[in-house]
Scaffold this motif. Structure first.
Motif, PDB file in Angstrom:
ATOM      1  N   CYS A 152       0.800  -1.231   0.000  1.00 60.55           N
ATOM      2  CA  CYS A 152       0.000   0.000   0.000  1.00 60.55           C
ATOM      3  C   CYS A 152       0.833   1.283   0.000  1.00 60.55           C
ATOM      4  O   CYS A 152       0.261   2.377  -0.007  1.00 60.55           O
ATOM      5  N   CYS A 153       2.164   1.187   0.002  1.00 64.27           N
ATOM      6  CA  CYS A 153       2.977   2.403   0.044  1.00 64.27           C
ATOM      7  C   CYS A 153       4.301   2.176  -0.679  1.00 64.27           C
ATOM      8  O   CYS A 153       4.901   1.097  -0.578  1.00 64.27           O
ATOM      9  N   CYS A 154       4.769   3.187  -1.394  1.00 63.58           N
ATOM     10  CA  CYS A 154       6.046   3.109  -2.097  1.00 63.58           C
ATOM     11  C   CYS A 154       7.208   3.260  -1.110  1.00 63.58           C
ATOM     12  O   CYS A 154       7.124   4.035  -0.163  1.00 63.58           O
ATOM     13  N   VAL A 155       8.275   2.509  -1.362  1.00 64.19           N
ATOM     14  CA  VAL A 155       9.430   2.504  -0.465  1.00 64.19           C
ATOM     15  C   VAL A 155      10.712   2.718  -1.265  1.00 64.19           C
ATOM     16  O   VAL A 155      10.880   2.153  -2.347  1.00 64.19           O
ATOM     17  N   VAL A 156      11.599   3.537  -0.718  1.00 60.83           N
ATOM     18  CA  VAL A 156      12.957   3.699  -1.243  1.00 60.83           C
ATOM     19  C   VAL A 156      13.907   3.096  -0.216  1.00 60.83           C
ATOM     20  O   VAL A 156      13.896   3.481   0.949  1.00 60.83           O
ATOM     21  N   LEU A 157      14.739   2.145  -0.647  1.00 55.30           N
ATOM     22  CA  LEU A 157      15.667   1.467   0.255  1.00 55.30           C
ATOM     23  C   LEU A 157      17.098   1.823  -0.124  1.00 55.30           C
ATOM     24  O   LEU A 157      17.565   1.495  -1.214  1.00 55.30           O
ATOM     25  N   MET A 158      17.798   2.501   0.790  1.00 57.44           N
ATOM     26  CA  MET A 158      19.197   2.867   0.590  1.00 57.44           C
ATOM     27  C   MET A 158      20.095   1.942   1.407  1.00 57.44           C
ATOM     28  O   MET A 158      19.771   1.610   2.541  1.00 57.44           O
ATOM     29  N   PRO A 159      21.241   1.526   0.872  1.00 57.39           N
ATOM     30  CA  PRO A 159      22.189   0.748   1.675  1.00 57.39           C
ATOM     31  C   PRO A 159      22.957   1.662   2.616  1.00 57.39           C
ATOM     32  O   PRO A 159      23.071   2.872   2.382  1.00 57.39           O
ATOM     33  N   GLY A 160      23.488   1.094   3.685  1.00 59.02           N
ATOM     34  CA  GLY A 160      24.282   1.858   4.636  1.00 59.02           C
ATOM     35  C   GLY A 160      25.691   1.323   4.741  1.00 59.02           C
ATOM     36  O   GLY A 160      26.041   0.303   4.119  1.00 59.02           O
ATOM     37  N   GLU A 161      26.475   1.963   5.542  1.00 61.45           N
ATOM     38  CA  GLU A 161      27.891   1.628   5.676  1.00 61.45           C
ATOM     39  C   GLU A 161      28.106   0.175   6.087  1.00 61.45           C
ATOM     40  O   GLU A 161      29.053  -0.474   5.642  1.00 61.45           O
ATOM     41  N   PHE A 162      27.234  -0.355   6.944  1.00 66.00           N
ATOM     42  CA  PHE A 162      27.438  -1.701   7.487  1.00 66.00           C
ATOM     43  C   PHE A 162      26.485  -2.732   6.884  1.00 66.00           C
ATOM     44  O   PHE A 162      26.425  -3.863   7.354  1.00 66.00           O
ATOM     45  N   ASP A 163      25.735  -2.338   5.870  1.00 64.75           N
ATOM     46  CA  ASP A 163      24.817  -3.268   5.219  1.00 64.75           C
ATOM     47  C   ASP A 163      25.552  -4.145   4.205  1.00 64.75           C
ATOM     48  O   ASP A 163      26.523  -3.704   3.591  1.00 64.75           O
ATOM     49  N   PRO A 164      25.077  -5.381   3.990  1.00 67.11           N
ATOM     50  CA  PRO A 164      25.677  -6.256   2.972  1.00 67.11           C
ATOM     51  C   PRO A 164      25.214  -5.859   1.574  1.00 67.11           C
ATOM     52  O   PRO A 164      24.469  -6.576   0.911  1.00 67.11           O
ATOM     53  N   ALA A 165      25.640  -4.679   1.124  1.00 64.32           N
ATOM     54  CA  ALA A 165      25.247  -4.165  -0.185  1.00 64.32           C
ATOM     55  C   ALA A 165      26.212  -4.684  -1.250  1.00 64.32           C
ATOM     56  O   ALA A 165      27.139  -5.445  -0.971  1.00 64.32           O
TER      57      ALA A 165
END
Length: 454
Positions: free
Chosen positions: A283-296
């Protein structure tokens, strides 16, 4: 409306989710990765990008003085004041280095903490493509600048070859296009949240409350009506992990066991994130950004979006948008820009003796016109050669930094009466707080989902 045993009961209300214009400007998307081009280094590219605007600001400030290149300074009249333009370099003995990190790993020597690189022994230099000169004098506060800034200085060369600084200036705010108009801004809100830290955050209740609040499953009819105005949720990094621990030297098997445990924790947290997102994306749009400690996909900035294969359910939704770190987009006619907080935290380490707050440093980056000035000196960044994509080539209406210790905000009015909303988005895992921003009037509101630290 219907009645039950003589009592009137309101029927269920349904509200349409607000839809606003959205376009990712793609400023930090890496289309190709090359490491064999040495035609220019990124400092030279940065100087080329900002030299003209910095010199223009300097000549407006110091009308009666001439500009000379750093390499030609010794050819000019001694004792006369000139304008120099170059890149600042801050020499700091406490700054991380490969040799010291190796010594620490092998336990050869006790090393100072990496939380503060500043000391009274720090030295400042200005360099261009060919030469470097040391800056001295009492008219500058060395603790309020960092390596990597394009700067203009006014002063004179001393007999010992150093440059006595009388004043300095930076490129200043990027001019906002005159075509921008408040009447073009759409009515809607965005929700900023960062630092979910799903590996270490054991408070399931606050996360569930956040999800139910976004999806309209919590609150009365009036509250649900307000929640429906949220056009987009921006999750600003460190979603999987909020920090990393530093371990002393261990044997191979101990390190391997630790790595395997970390991978398992990351996989479990990714499944948790996938379920959390898929519930909201209905029901809602999401923007997902990686962070310094994320497994990106990469550790160096700009970090690229999470790979779709790591989010099996949520990646299938059209309402899901993977973003870079940093990131710039147009949402509802507003330019929204920000990072997951790494550049601001690094600046605070470099200027560790300064008393400026995270919000004040965020404002400084606008004047410096750079999203990550300390890269590549103390922040690893991709080796760009032709230009520096971290140079601000747009005027953000909303400018945020994620994973800050506390919520803070300020409305800055720059030249020509243009405004920007600065926001420090707090770590959700510690504060249980998200930030709601009105696209129409740039007002903000913190929303709490538990008993956090602030």
């Amino acid at each position: 409306m219907f009645s039950l045993e003589g009592m009137e009961v309101d029927e269920t209300h349904e509200y349409d989710r607000k839809i606003v214009f959205f376009r990712d400007l793609g400023r930090f998307k890496l289309t190709e990765r090359k490491y064999d081009d040495d035609s220019l280094n990124i400092y030279t590219a940065r100087l080329n990008d900002l030299r003209e605007d910095t010199l223009r600001a300097a000549k407006l400030k110091w009308i009666d003085y001439s500009y000379v290149e750093v390499s030609r300074l010794t050819l000019e009249s001694p004792g006369k004041s000139y304008i120099l333009v170059g890149v600042l370099y801050k020499e700091q003995r406490l700054k991380p280095s490969f040799v010291r990190d190796l010594s620490k790993e092998l336990q050869l020597d006790a090393q100072p903490s990496n939380n503060n690189y500043a000391s009274v022994d720090d030295k400042l230099f200005l360099e261009d493509e060919t030469l470097r000169v040391r800056l001295v004098g009492s008219h500058m506060d060395i603790q309020e600048v960092v390596t990597g800034l394009v700067c203009a200085v006014l002063g004179r060369e001393l007999e010992n070859g150093t440059f006595w600084v009388e004043d300095w200036c930076f490129p200043g705010y990027y001019p906002k296009p005159s075509s921008s108009s408040g009447s073009l801004m759409e009515d809607g809100k965005i929700l900023l949240v960062s630092g979910l830290d799903l590996v270490n955050n054991t408070d399931e209740l606050s996360l569930d409350l956040l999800s139910e609040w976004i999806t309209g499953m919590a609150g009365c009819a009036d509250a649900q009506k307000e929640e429906a105005v949220i056009a987009r949720v921006i999750i600003a990094g460190n979603t999987i992990r909020g920090s990393t621990k530093i371990y002393n030297h261990k044997g191979y098997h101990e390190i391997k066991s630790h790595d395997q445990r970390k991978i398992k924790e990351d996989v479990m947290a990714m499944h948790k994130l996938d379920a959390f997102l898929s519930n909201i994306l209905h029901c809602c749009c999401v923007v997902l950004m990686p962070g310094e400690f994320d497994p990106a996909c990469n550790y160096t900035m700009p970090q690229q979006p999470f790979h779709p294969c790591t989010l099996h359910k949520s990646a299938r939704f059209k309402s899901m948008h993977g973003a870079t770190n940093p990131w710039v987009a147009n949402i509802g006619g507003r330019v929204v820009a920000g990072s997951c907080g790494g550049p601001i935290m690094d600046i605070m380490k470099i200027a560790g003796l300064s008393q400026l707050s995270a919000l004040e440093w965020l404002e400084r980056t606008l004047i410096w016109r750079h999203y990550a000035p300390t890269g590549p000196d103390t922040i690893p960044i991709y080796p760009f050669f032709k230009n520096d994509p971290f140079v601000m080539n747009e005027w953000p209406d909303i400018y945020f930094a994620g994973n800050m210790d506390k919520y803070d905000t300020k409305l800055v009015t720059a030249d020509e009466r243009h405004t920007v909303r600065l926001i420090c988005v707090p770590k959700f895992s510690e504060t249980k707080t998200a930030v709601l921003v009105n696209l129409q009037d740039l007002t903000t509101q913190s929303v709490s989902f538990g008993d956090g630290l602030s």
